[in-house]
Scaffold this motif. Structure first.
Motif, short mmCIF file in Angstrom:
data_model
loop_
_atom_site.label_atom_id
_atom_site.label_comp_id
_atom_site.label_asym_id
_atom_site.label_seq_id
_atom_site.Cartn_x
_atom_site.Cartn_y
_atom_site.Cartn_z
N LEU A 8 -7.85 3.24 -1.62
CA LEU A 8 -7.29 1.91 -1.83
C LEU A 8 -8.16 0.82 -1.20
O LEU A 8 -8.34 -0.25 -1.80
CB LEU A 8 -5.86 1.84 -1.28
N GLU A 12 -9.57 -2.31 -3.53
CA GLU A 12 -9.22 -3.71 -3.32
C GLU A 12 -10.42 -4.64 -3.50
O GLU A 12 -10.25 -5.82 -3.79
CB GLU A 12 -8.62 -3.89 -1.93
N SER A 268 0.13 -4.47 -12.17
CA SER A 268 0.57 -3.31 -11.40
C SER A 268 -0.41 -2.17 -11.64
O SER A 268 -1.10 -2.12 -12.66
CB SER A 268 1.99 -2.87 -11.79
N VAL A 269 -0.47 -1.27 -10.66
CA VAL A 269 -1.36 -0.12 -10.72
C VAL A 269 -0.69 1.04 -10.01
O VAL A 269 0.07 0.84 -9.04
CB VAL A 269 -2.72 -0.45 -10.06
N LEU A 271 -1.62 4.75 -8.20
CA LEU A 271 -2.80 5.42 -7.67
C LEU A 271 -2.94 6.87 -8.11
O LEU A 271 -4.01 7.46 -7.93
CB LEU A 271 -2.81 5.33 -6.14
N PRO A 278 -6.83 4.11 -11.61
CA PRO A 278 -6.65 2.90 -10.81
C PRO A 278 -7.90 2.05 -10.66
O PRO A 278 -7.81 0.82 -10.62
CB PRO A 278 -6.16 3.43 -9.46
N PHE A 282 -8.12 -2.02 -11.22
CA PHE A 282 -8.63 -2.93 -10.19
C PHE A 282 -9.89 -3.65 -10.67
O PHE A 282 -10.13 -4.79 -10.26
CB PHE A 282 -8.90 -2.18 -8.89
N VAL A 301 0.99 -2.27 -6.01
CA VAL A 301 0.40 -0.93 -5.92
C VAL A 301 1.52 0.09 -5.72
O VAL A 301 2.32 -0.02 -4.78
CB VAL A 301 -0.60 -0.86 -4.76
N TYR A 302 1.55 1.10 -6.59
CA TYR A 302 2.50 2.20 -6.47
C TYR A 302 1.72 3.45 -6.09
O TYR A 302 1.14 4.13 -6.94
CB TYR A 302 3.27 2.38 -7.79
N PRO A 303 1.69 3.80 -4.79
CA PRO A 303 0.76 4.83 -4.32
C PRO A 303 1.03 6.24 -4.85
O PRO A 303 0.10 7.02 -5.01
CB PRO A 303 0.94 4.78 -2.79
N VAL A 342 -2.38 -8.06 -2.43
CA VAL A 342 -2.06 -6.71 -2.87
C VAL A 342 -0.70 -6.39 -2.28
O VAL A 342 -0.53 -6.37 -1.07
CB VAL A 342 -3.11 -5.69 -2.40
N PRO A 344 2.20 -3.81 -1.65
CA PRO A 344 2.48 -2.37 -1.70
C PRO A 344 3.79 -2.10 -2.41
O PRO A 344 4.77 -2.84 -2.22
CB PRO A 344 2.54 -1.97 -0.23
#
Length: 346
Positions: A8, A12, A268-269, A271, A278, A282, A301-303, A342, A344
């Motif tokens: 991540l 970024e 939105s992304v 990971l 991703p 980005f 960000v949706y990890p 960003v 989370p």
């Protein structure tokens, strides 16, 4: 699926040099000028859905080549306007479905147009109703390789033009504020929204969720998931077409459109997304609004999610985010929000 792409912290700041053709702007200016020689010819037919708080219309408008494109238009019942509007584009293989399936935006006070995607609508959902009357040369099953030998013949030239014409169509409607039209979509729909944001400089906001068609060559090289694997499968047969294929795809790459866009944007992304890696998302986000200057943009960000991304969580964020910028029926916008943050997922 474990984390497989860049960390991540690197994502970024990931701003790759994604080549674009020297005639990119001329190509799209010519395409849209040709499309706009025909009247947008919006036709509305009221649909009785049994719902009392919204009004729903079966919509047809003229897209690429004057071809008829279908959609559903939903608006709050009894609201004369002028109202802000959201034009929504759909994910790969899906169609406009049934008129009562997407009610959130009208419930939030917006006029909502969901655009059918030409030739699609038979892979998931409740179906589509818009044919693609244009053929193509040899292609791998799916849509991404249709017309891959020539950018003028590529499938997404037609689809992106339809997306622009959908905005044109909504702006002609009584009760719509043409200065407050936003575009949105998930996956393929996010890619279309990003393209429209780059092609229509005065859209009010852009909301691409886990967008497809960004940094395409990298996506093809690092994931074997469809739809990107359609390109690698095609090139495994057409071995000497590699550079031509990626040249054609450079005319539809979301990074190029992101560079030209300037409206407030909420991305939105996810990971663990192998469908739209991703780093490709980005790449578009970090280029968004450049080189014009800093843009009002955020990315959620949706990890631990895959291509489902934020789903209903993200829709809730969009409603709050867009309301702060455009307002709803009888409301004024609060003004721009944070730039370049960003956020989370939670």
């Amino acid at each position: 699926m474990p984390l497989y792409d860049l960390p991540l912290a690197e994502l970024e700041t990931y701003r790759p040099d994604v080549p674009e053709p020297v005639d990119f702007d001329e190509f799209w200016a010519r395409t849209l000028a040709e499309a706009r020689t025909a009247e947008v010819d919006v036709r509305l037919a009221r649909v009785d859905t049994g719902l009392t708080l919204v009004e729903t219309y079966d919509v047809t408008f003229a897209g690429f080549g004057g071809h008829p494109v279908r959609g559903w238009l939903t608006r709050p019942a009894g609201q004369a306007g002028p109202l802000p509007a959201v034009v929504e584009y759909l994910g790969y293989g899906g169609g406009r479905g049934l008129p009562h399936e997407r009610l959130a935006w009208a419930s939030a006070g917006y006029v909502h147009l969901v655009m059918d995607t030409r030739g699609q609508g038979s892979a998931w959902g409740a179906g589509g109703d818009t044919p693609d009357p244009v053929g193509s040369g040899p292609a791998f099953p799916g849509f991404l390789t249709r017309g891959l030998a020539d950018p003028a013949e590529h499938y997404y030239r037609r689809v992106f033009t339809d997306g622009v014409r959908a905005v044109d169509a909504v702006r002609t409607l009584e009760g719509v504020d043409p200065a407050r039209v936003a575009v949105a979509g998930v996956s393929q729909g996010g890619g279309i929204a990003l393209a429209v944001g780059g092609l229509v400089p005065d859209v009010a906001a852009v909301m691409p969720d886990v967008p497809f068609l960004c940094h395409i060559r990298r996506a093809v090289e690092i994931t074997d998931a469809r739809p990107y694997s359609e390109v690698s499968a095609y090139l495994a047969v057409h071995r000497w077409h590699v550079e031509q294929a990626f040249r054609t795809l450079s005319y539809i790459d979301g990074v190029a459109f992101a560079r030209r866009a300037g409206a407030p944007a909420l991305f939105s992304v996810a990971l663990m997304d192998v469908t739209c890696p991703p780093s490709t998302v980005f790449a578009a986000y970090n280029h968004y609004g450049q080189p014009a200057g800093a843009a009002d943009k955020d990315i959620v960000v949706y990890p631990f999610n895959g291509h489902e991304g934020g789903a209903a969580e993200q829709l809730g964020r969009q409603i709050r985010w867009l309301g702060a910028r455009l307002g709803r029926a009888g409301e004024a916008a609060d003004g721009p929000g944070r730039a370049g943050a960003v956020v989370p997922g939670r």
